[in-house]
Design an enzyme around this catalytic site. Structure first.
Site, PDB file in Angstrom:
ATOM      1  N   CYS A 116       0.777  -1.186   0.124  1.00 47.00           N
ATOM      2  CA  CYS A 116       0.057   0.022   0.029  1.00 47.00           C
ATOM      3  C   CYS A 116       0.978   1.038  -0.004  1.00 47.00           C
ATOM      4  O   CYS A 116       0.992   1.910   1.145  1.00 47.00           O
ATOM      5  CB  CYS A 116      -0.998  -0.060   1.223  1.00 47.00           C
ATOM      6  SG  CYS A 116      -2.039  -1.703   1.487  1.00 47.00           S
TER       7      CYS A 116
ATOM      8  N   GLY B  97       4.589   7.073  -1.609  1.00 43.26           N
ATOM      9  CA  GLY B  97       6.033   6.391  -2.143  1.00 43.26           C
ATOM     10  C   GLY B  97       6.880   6.936  -0.971  1.00 43.26           C
ATOM     11  O   GLY B  97       8.381   6.429  -0.904  1.00 43.26           O
TER      12      GLY B  97
ATOM     13  N   LYS C 252       7.838   5.681   2.346  1.00 43.50           N
ATOM     14  CA  LYS C 252       8.424   4.547   2.983  1.00 43.50           C
ATOM     15  C   LYS C 252       9.137   3.657   1.818  1.00 43.50           C
ATOM     16  O   LYS C 252      10.294   3.175   2.177  1.00 43.50           O
ATOM     17  CB  LYS C 252       7.206   3.893   3.650  1.00 43.50           C
ATOM     18  CG  LYS C 252       6.529   4.497   4.801  1.00 43.50           C
ATOM     19  CD  LYS C 252       5.810   3.577   5.250  1.00 43.50           C
ATOM     20  CE  LYS C 252       5.053   4.531   6.495  1.00 43.50           C
ATOM     21  NZ  LYS C 252       4.062   5.648   6.048  1.00 43.50           N
TER      22      LYS C 252
ATOM     23  N   ASP D  33       0.134   0.029  -5.226  1.00 38.63           N
ATOM     24  CA  ASP D  33      -0.910   0.684  -4.795  1.00 38.63           C
ATOM     25  C   ASP D  33      -2.316   0.364  -5.745  1.00 38.63           C
ATOM     26  O   ASP D  33      -2.015  -0.069  -6.867  1.00 38.63           O
ATOM     27  CB  ASP D  33      -0.838   2.280  -4.849  1.00 38.63           C
ATOM     28  CG  ASP D  33      -1.939   2.587  -3.810  1.00 38.63           C
ATOM     29  OD1 ASP D  33      -1.535   2.939  -2.447  1.00 38.63           O
ATOM     30  OD2 ASP D  33      -2.977   3.120  -4.045  1.00 38.63           O
TER      31      ASP D  33
ATOM     32  N   ASP E  17      -4.357  -4.487  -6.427  1.00 40.73           N
ATOM     33  CA  ASP E  17      -4.984  -4.919  -5.074  1.00 40.73           C
ATOM     34  C   ASP E  17      -4.323  -5.809  -4.029  1.00 40.73           C
ATOM     35  O   ASP E  17      -3.970  -6.822  -4.258  1.00 40.73           O
ATOM     36  CB  ASP E  17      -6.452  -5.355  -5.141  1.00 40.73           C
ATOM     37  CG  ASP E  17      -7.291  -5.499  -4.176  1.00 40.73           C
ATOM     38  OD1 ASP E  17      -6.984  -5.225  -2.991  1.00 40.73           O
ATOM     39  OD2 ASP E  17      -8.518  -5.580  -4.360  1.00 40.73           O
TER      40      ASP E  17
ATOM     41  N   ASP F  30       1.412  -0.894   5.106  1.00 42.97           N
ATOM     42  CA  ASP F  30       1.185   0.265   5.670  1.00 42.97           C
ATOM     43  C   ASP F  30      -0.511   0.755   5.289  1.00 42.97           C
ATOM     44  O   ASP F  30      -0.502   1.194   4.019  1.00 42.97           O
ATOM     45  CB  ASP F  30       2.036   1.479   5.223  1.00 42.97           C
ATOM     46  CG  ASP F  30       1.917   2.808   5.665  1.00 42.97           C
ATOM     47  OD1 ASP F  30       1.651   2.886   7.076  1.00 42.97           O
ATOM     48  OD2 ASP F  30       2.003   3.899   5.183  1.00 42.97           O
TER      49      ASP F  30
ATOM     50  N   CYS G 214      -1.564   4.684  10.568  1.00 43.16           N
ATOM     51  CA  CYS G 214      -1.577   5.848  11.408  1.00 43.16           C
ATOM     52  C   CYS G 214      -2.792   6.289  11.880  1.00 43.16           C
ATOM     53  O   CYS G 214      -3.252   7.341  11.764  1.00 43.16           O
ATOM     54  CB  CYS G 214      -1.128   7.234  10.260  1.00 43.16           C
ATOM     55  SG  CYS G 214      -2.157   6.936   8.903  1.00 43.16           S
TER      56      CYS G 214
END
Length: 394
Positions: A217, A221, A223, A238, A265, A282, A335
């Site tokens: 995911c 970009g 990370k 993604d 996916d 993530d 997050c």
């Protein structure tokens, strides 16, 4: 409420209309952005950027506009309470935006009250200037008795209730207060600007040179490019082409040839089983750890999204677990601060993939949280994050 913001009155610039240099006034730019956010549903960062780009303002005034737009958006509920005490009847959206902007300056910044009132009144339509003047002068003079914490802290009730239930009253309040402060971001060595919490997550993947890593995911970009900087080969995926394009742009700009970009996916990744040394999920989440940076997110998210996203997260980690080679590592991060999207996903993994062994995570400012770790916004002045690291058996 974590103190007043540091926005101060810029040098005199003809704020009722246009500056002596011919650019639009700072407050008029802020009001235009707020009207796009509040009346047209625009995202705060996009509305602000568009209005700043056309403004002709200098850097100091641009900072002032940014504080006014993000601050007024964050504190929308509190601002409405401040002015509604003195309204005898409802006002239209145009007037509401002006009143919010004035109330924010009066109550939450260091702008002198007389300047906040006078200059904000000048932005109101002529038909409403008397009303705006009267209401804002009452806001200056009247003491405030907040009806509840949700109004004081300016969050929807459900966020206050959920955070309190999941984190405890003290941590919830401190986190929510912290997320009412302006966000900061830290430039990396390659000049990519990224919240430190995200940088720490990438570091804790512990990428090694020549390893194969999947970031399932990956957008935008940040990370993936940091993992590649360690010498790893990264498959950055993604689900939406537009977001994969963001990854591609950052890869190009940062000169990271070891990042391959895919549209796919994460629930059905187009990779062979056990083909990566490390897999980072993530995951899409409610984002309740990023509310200082995403000023309008608290008004966009609804309570139902937490369960919906937790279900998606479980699907993503189930698929990702199959990609990890023997002895490899699965890293899950979000997050957000909700129990269902952190410990709840961990509990699912413990049951569905009991062969995966947790790797310890106890270094401050991370707090042990289930088998993973939690980073609260007030612990380090960053986004809030949950991180879980699991090793596949040899």
């Amino acid at each position: 409420m974590g103190g007043r913001a540091t926005a101060r009155e810029p040098d005199a610039d003809g704020v009722r209309g246009r500056s002596p240099r011919g650019s639009m006034s700072a407050r008029s730019v802020a009001l235009r952005a707020l009207q796009r956010i509040e009346q047209k549903g625009a995202y705060a960062n996009l509305a602000l950027r568009a209005e700043l780009d056309r403004s002709g303002l200098d850097e100091r005034d641009r900072r002032f506009v940014t504080e006014l737009v993000y601050g007024t958006t964050r504190m929308r509920r509190a601002c409405d309470f401040l002015v509604d005490r003195f309204l005898l009847r409802p006002v239209d959206e145009e007037i509401r935006s002006v009143l919010r902007l004035g109330a924010y300056q009066i109550h939450f910044t260091d702008v002198p009250p007389h300047a906040a009132v006078d200059e904000t009144v000048g932005l109101a339509p002529r038909r409403a200037r008397g009303l705006v003047n009267a209401v804002l002068r009452r806001v200056v003079d009247a003491p405030v008795e907040w009806p509840n914490d949700a109004t004081l802290l300016s969050y929807p009730d459900w966020i206050i209730e959920l955070m309190t239930a999941d984190l405890g009253a003290e941590n919830a309040r401190r986190a929510l207060e912290s997320m009412n402060q302006p966000a900061t971001a830290t430039p990396r060595d390659d000049d990519y600007v990224q919240d430190m919490a995200s940088q720490w997550v990438a570091e804790l993947v512990e990428a090694q040179p020549e390893e194969r890593i999947a970031d399932v995911c990956a957008a935008p970009g940040g990370k993936a490019t940091l993992l590649a900087a360690k010498g790893a080969s990264v498959a950055a995926m993604d689900v939406r082409p537009s977001r994969a394009a963001l990854v591609a742009e950052n890869v190009r700009r940062l000169h990271r040839p070891r990042v391959a970009i895919l549209v796919g996916d994460g629930r059905r990744p187009p990779f062979p089983e056990a083909s990566f040394d490390r897999v980072l999920v993530d995951a899409p989440c409610s984002g309740l750890g990023t509310l200082r940076r995403r000023a309008d997110a608290r008004w966009r998210i609804d309570a139902a999204s937490v369960d919906r996203l937790a279900a998606l997260q479980r699907e993503l980690v189930d698929a990702a677990a199959g990609l990890v080679r023997s002895g490899g590592v699965l890293v899950y991060s979000v997050c957000t601060l909700t129990e269902r999207e952190s410990v709840g996903v961990d509990e699912h993994l413990a049951e569905a993939h009991s062969e995966l062994e947790p790797l310890p995570m106890s270094e401050p400012p991370w707090r042990p949280w289930g088998r993973g770790a939690l980073l609260l916004p007030h612990d380090a002045g960053t986004d809030g994050m949950f991180l879980l690291r699991l090793r596949a058996p040899e």
